[in-house]
Design an enzyme around this catalytic site. Structure first.
Site, PDB file in Angstrom:
ATOM      1  N   ARG A 226       7.910  76.435  49.142  1.00 49.01           N
ATOM      2  CA  ARG A 226       6.896  75.397  48.955  1.00 49.01           C
ATOM      3  C   ARG A 226       7.326  74.509  47.792  1.00 49.01           C
ATOM      4  NH1 ARG A 226       5.511  76.298  53.364  1.00 49.01           N
ATOM      5  NH2 ARG A 226       3.455  76.863  54.154  1.00 49.01           N
ATOM      6  N   GLU A 255       5.479  65.712  49.029  1.00 50.82           N
ATOM      7  CA  GLU A 255       6.216  65.824  50.286  1.00 50.82           C
ATOM      8  C   GLU A 255       5.675  64.790  51.265  1.00 50.82           C
ATOM      9  OE1 GLU A 255       6.281  69.597  52.931  1.00 50.82           O
ATOM     10  OE2 GLU A 255       7.627  69.945  51.234  1.00 50.82           O
ATOM     11  N   HIS A 274      11.317  69.541  55.491  1.00 44.59           N
ATOM     12  CA  HIS A 274      10.487  70.729  55.743  1.00 44.59           C
ATOM     13  C   HIS A 274      10.664  71.209  57.195  1.00 44.59           C
ATOM     14  CE1 HIS A 274       6.652  72.962  54.243  1.00 44.59           C
ATOM     15  NE2 HIS A 274       7.401  73.735  55.036  1.00 44.59           N
TER      16      HIS A 274
HETATM   17  C1  DGY Z   1       5.544  77.975  57.035  1.00 43.78           C
HETATM   18  O1  DGY Z   1       5.382  78.551  58.108  1.00 43.78           O
HETATM   19  O2  DGY Z   1       4.897  78.282  56.032  1.00 43.78           O
HETATM   20  C2  DGY Z   1       6.562  76.892  56.982  1.00 43.78           C
HETATM   21  O3  DGY Z   1       6.557  76.192  55.806  1.00 43.78           O
HETATM   22  C3  DGY Z   1       6.468  75.963  58.170  1.00 43.78           C
HETATM   23  O4  DGY Z   1       6.806  76.673  59.290  1.00 43.78           O
END
Ligand code: DGY
Length: 307
Positions: A226, A255, A274
């Protein structure tokens, strides 16, 4: 039959299974609904399938009096206020396991690409700047024998460790339960650091200017977890000042990073939008898990993949 709000069309046939049992209110946009639009979409719903870009907080729940189940189309669930859902007795689920390998593959791809400056080398060729083979062109960092520090050795962290040992890397790990000082030790001794911990109040800003200053000057930071785990401005400054070897980032805060953000000007940075879980197989399996969570919960059964 209940009503289920879904904030984006999902790959595969999972939403058809949902629509066979419940009335589906599908958000028609390509981007996330605003808070007001989400409240309107989910207002009459018994169940909600949402994305990591949808904030599920007390304000949204107040607008959804019938809501009983929230299925996040992601393994991470920092977009959901679990205290607020718990207070309302709303079940919350996520999509573990099915995206582990896809995300680990991308983390490792970013690691290798950043070590060898692949994005910059690609631009160099396309821009017509390559004239001839040169002994010192794009010298990168070796993987074999290098130390990879994994912060958050959960499912994805362990899958990255497996890939790293295939490349002959030494793997060390840090987990939030480790004693104070263990994180600093990992940062000091790693050639590569890869983040795989969830975003929580404890991990937000984990890699700040101080943490970056502990890393080796040629170390490479990888983030597929993240964005808010890393202070992006401090990272850009460390890279510009030559205090860090490079960064491979699938996630950033904010983001996307705006085009005038210093990280876009920093050297030896590989960026991705992402896409850690972005294989067709993983994204379809995630849709299946989200729908399985809603179907079970609205039938009064426990979610198969609760958070
Ligand atoms: C998640 O699943 O947390 C990812 O960031 C996106 O698939």
């Amino acid at each position: 039959m209940g009503i289920c709000a879904v904030t984006r069309d999902l790959p595969g046939g999972a939403l058809k299974r949902l629509a066979a049992v419940h009335q589906v209110r599908l958000w028609p946009g390509d981007g996330p609904p605003s808070a007001g639009e989400l409240a309107e979409l989910a207002g009459p719903a018994d169940g909600l399938i949402c994305l990591l870009t949808d904030k599920v907080d007390a304000a949204l729940l107040a607008a959804c009096p019938k809501l009983r189940a929230v299925a996040n189309y992601a393994v991470g669930f920092d977009n959901i206020d679990l205290a607020a859902t718990k207070a309302r007795g709303i079940a919350v689920g996520n999509t573990p396991d099915v995206l582990t390998d896809a995300t680990a593959d991308l983390a490792f791809a970013l690691l290798a690409a950043t070590a060898r400056q692949l994005a910059e080398a690609d631009r160099y060729v396309r821009q017509g700047r390559w004239t001839t083979w040169q002994p010192g062109l794009f010298l990168g960092a070796p993987l074999k024998g290098a130390t990879l520090g994994i912060i958050g050795p959960g499912r994805i962290g362990r899958a990255v460790a497996q890939r790293a040992s295939g490349y002959g890397m030494e793997v060390i790990t840090f987990d939030q339960a480790d004693p104070p000082g263990a994180l600093d030790a990992l940062l000091r001794s790693s050639d590569f650091v890869s983040l795989h911990c969830p975003l929580t109040p404890q991990t937000a800003g984990l890699i700040d200017a101080r943490a970056l200053s502990l890393m080796k000057p040629d170390a490479i930071l990888i983030n597929t977890a993240r964005g808010p785990l890393v202070d992006l401005v401090a990272l850009a400054e460390a890279l510009q000042a030559g205090r860090l070897g490079g960064a491979g980032l699938d996630v950033t805060d904010p983001e996307p990073a705006p085009l005038d953000h210093p990280i876009l000007q920093a050297p030896r940075v590989t960026l991705a939008p992402h896409i850690g879980s972005a294989t067709r197989q993983a994204r379809q399996a995630m849709a299946d898990r989200a729908v399985d969570n809603i179907l079970a919960s609205l039938q009064g059964r426990p979610m198969p993949y609760p958070v």
